[in-house]
Enzyme design. Structure first.
Site, short mmCIF file in Angstrom:
data_model
loop_
_atom_site.label_atom_id
_atom_site.label_comp_id
_atom_site.label_asym_id
_atom_site.label_seq_id
_atom_site.Cartn_x
_atom_site.Cartn_y
_atom_site.Cartn_z
N TYR A 31 -0.70 -9.88 0.26
CA TYR A 31 0.31 -9.38 1.21
C TYR A 31 0.18 -10.12 2.53
O TYR A 31 -0.89 -10.65 2.85
CB TYR A 31 0.22 -7.86 1.40
CG TYR A 31 -1.08 -7.32 1.94
CD1 TYR A 31 -1.32 -7.26 3.32
CD2 TYR A 31 -2.07 -6.84 1.08
CE1 TYR A 31 -2.50 -6.73 3.81
CE2 TYR A 31 -3.25 -6.31 1.57
CZ TYR A 31 -3.46 -6.26 2.94
OH TYR A 31 -4.64 -5.74 3.42
N TYR A 88 0.85 -1.20 0.00
CA TYR A 88 0.00 0.00 0.00
C TYR A 88 0.88 1.24 0.00
O TYR A 88 1.97 1.25 0.59
CB TYR A 88 -0.89 0.03 1.25
CG TYR A 88 -2.07 -0.91 1.18
CD1 TYR A 88 -3.31 -0.45 0.74
CD2 TYR A 88 -1.94 -2.24 1.54
CE1 TYR A 88 -4.40 -1.30 0.69
CE2 TYR A 88 -3.03 -3.11 1.49
CZ TYR A 88 -4.25 -2.63 1.06
OH TYR A 88 -5.32 -3.49 0.98
N HIS A 116 -10.67 -2.69 -1.57
CA HIS A 116 -11.58 -2.15 -0.56
C HIS A 116 -12.58 -1.20 -1.21
O HIS A 116 -12.19 -0.38 -2.04
CB HIS A 116 -10.80 -1.37 0.50
CG HIS A 116 -9.83 -2.20 1.29
ND1 HIS A 116 -10.13 -2.70 2.53
CD2 HIS A 116 -8.57 -2.61 1.01
CE1 HIS A 116 -9.08 -3.38 2.98
NE2 HIS A 116 -8.12 -3.35 2.08
N ARG A 119 -3.10 -12.08 3.27
CA ARG A 119 -4.35 -11.55 2.72
C ARG A 119 -4.36 -11.81 1.22
O ARG A 119 -3.41 -11.47 0.52
CB ARG A 119 -4.47 -10.03 2.93
CG ARG A 119 -4.53 -9.52 4.35
CD ARG A 119 -5.80 -9.75 5.15
NE ARG A 119 -7.04 -10.11 4.48
CZ ARG A 119 -7.99 -9.26 4.09
NH1 ARG A 119 -7.85 -7.97 4.27
NH2 ARG A 119 -9.11 -9.69 3.53
N HIS A 136 -7.33 -8.23 -2.92
CA HIS A 136 -8.67 -7.68 -2.65
C HIS A 136 -8.65 -6.18 -2.89
O HIS A 136 -7.61 -5.54 -2.80
CB HIS A 136 -9.12 -7.99 -1.22
CG HIS A 136 -8.22 -7.39 -0.18
ND1 HIS A 136 -7.08 -8.02 0.25
CD2 HIS A 136 -8.25 -6.21 0.47
CE1 HIS A 136 -6.47 -7.27 1.15
NE2 HIS A 136 -7.15 -6.15 1.29
FE LIG Z 1 -6.31 -4.52 2.37
#
Ligand SMILES: [Fe+2]
Lengths: 230, 210
Positions: A145, A104, A160, A155, A158
């Site tokens: 990640y 991110y 959000h 994870r 995906h």
């Molecule tokens: Fe996330």
């Protein structure tokens, strides 16, 4: 989940995501309180109409005309509907996600893993649905990640989603089909098994050359047409 | 049953996770005293500051928690298509803000004190002045609650506040006015602790239809 017992005694007891320390420490332990019928006005937050810049729905570039981020550009399209299956029109949709490497742009993601930043990708965007509740966005297929190195919890890829407007409020995560990590992800697994297909984007016809996914969202609440729409 | 079919169609909610973009906080109002630098802006009513501290089950502050605040104007009217109240709108007050807690788990919200309003138009039942909070953070899905003010006698008959049977639990939704005002003359400063889980847990509401 809507058993008569719960209706009588109050609202839900919220589930805790296993192995998620923040969920364990932050999820209320007590049963939610049911709002008395006399005061159940459905007012949800109604933000002022957002001012949008060109290209905010396209996460693959920092701005129109800039270079494209690395990774696979994908399209996500769908409709946003209220609990009566009416389109949620001209409502604000905010999306965010990791880059192709699973990193991110958020500052707190620095040093969490070795995945590199992409100088051409911030990983957030906004759009407003049209009069049929439709939306369309373009982003980079996010990488997986690691959430907890000590137990090897990854994870899955995906995106959000947040929807906020008169009558509806929802934050969710869209997963991708055929990802083996989905079935090992504690945040995915807290979704009741019967509802899991609701959070998986469905393969759709290619959109302007990009692989495309369809993600329809149905939100509790009733869309209230703001006076300036009609 | 048709209603069950519809219910089954709802999209499940999820946490915002740890990486909620700060840009989404600057895109929307954060401070209802100020619309932009250098603009004379005077929403009607009494300016107040709400200082809210958020804690987890281990009494640790919760940083980067996002609150969406939604409230009536000083006359008790919401800028919402469904509010058919006879009370006037304030042209300079929308009543929506999105704010984030600091690293110390504290948020400061600059607004005006909302007015009381009837539960519905022509209803005799009155809602005490309150702020509606929608709360997001890593580890939790959307939570909602409402906060009240300790200097409002209408709290005694507010149907939402009084629906909580235990007075100690009820008190956890009532912000206390500080003796000394830190915000200057005429500004009421209120403080409250919101405990997400554990001892002294704040009551949260369920807005799913039973
Ligand atoms: Fe996330």
């Amino acid at each position: 989940m809507n058993t008569p017992d719960i209706v009588q005694r109050g609202g839900r007891v919220l589930p805790v995501v296993v192995n998620d320390r923040e969920s364990e420490a932050r999820t209320p332990a007590n049963r939610l309180y049911r709002i008395p019928d006399a005061a159940r006005d459905p007012f949800t937050p109604c933000p002022p109409a957002p001012f949008m810049r060109a290209g905010e729905h396209d996460l693959t570039r920092l701005a129109p005309g800039r270079p494209q981020a690395s990774g696979e550009a994908i399209a996500i399209t769908g409709r946003i509907l209220d609990e009566d299956l009416r389109p949620v029109r001209r409502t604000l949709v905010e999306v965010w996600g990791a880059n192709a490497h699973g990193r991110y742009s958020h500052v707190i993601d620095a040093g969490r893993n070795d995945a590199p930043l992409d100088p051409n990708f911030y990983g957030f965007g906004r759009l407003v649905t049209d009069d049929d509740g439709r939306y369309q966005l373009r982003t980079i297929k996010p990488g997986a990640y690691i959430a907890r190195t000590d137990i090897g919890w990854w994870r899955p890829p995906h995106v959000h989603f947040s929807v906020v407007g008169s009558g509806v409020r929802l934050v969710t995560q869209m997963y991708f089909p055929d990802e083996p990590l989905n079935e090992k992800d504690f945040i995915f697994l807290i979704v009741p098994a019967a509802d899991r297909d609701r959070v998986i984007g469905q393969p759709a016809a290619t959109h302007a050359g990009d692989r495309a996914f369809r993600f329809d969202i149905v939100i509790r609440g009733r869309f209230q047409t703001p006076p300036d729409l009609d | 049953m048709a209603s069950e079919d519809l219910k089954a169609r709802f999209t499940p909610e999820a946490t915002i996770g740890p990486f909620y973009p700060g840009a989404f906080l600057t895109h929307l109002p954060q401070d209802l005293w100020t619309v932009a630098p250098l603009v004379a802006h005077h929403p009607q009513g009494q300016p107040i500051v709400l200082v809210a501290r958020f804690f987890d089950s281990l009494k640790r502050p919760v940083p980067s928690l996002v609150v969406e605040l939604w409230q009536a104007n000083a006359h008790g009217r919401y800028r919402h298509p469904q509010d058919q109240s006879a009370a006037p709108l304030d042209p300079q007050f929308d009543g929506f803000a999105r704010v984030r807690t600091s690293d110390e788990g504290v948020l400061r919200f600059y607004t005006i004190k909302p007015g009381a309003h009837p539960v519905r138009r022509e209803s005799a039942e009155v809602r005490a002045p309150h702020l509606r909070l929608t709360i997001f953070a890593s580890g939790i899905d959307r939570l909602i609650t409402q906060l009240f003010f300790d200097d409002e006698s209408s709290n005694q008959s507010d149907p939402v506040l009084q629906s909580i049977p235990d007075p100690r639990v009820r008190g956890r939704l009532i912000a206390r006015r500080r003796r000394t005002s830190g915000g200057g003359e005429g500004v009421g400063e209120y403080e409250i602790d919101v405990v997400l889980r554990g001892e002294d847990e704040t009551p949260f509401f369920d807005d799913w239809d039973g």
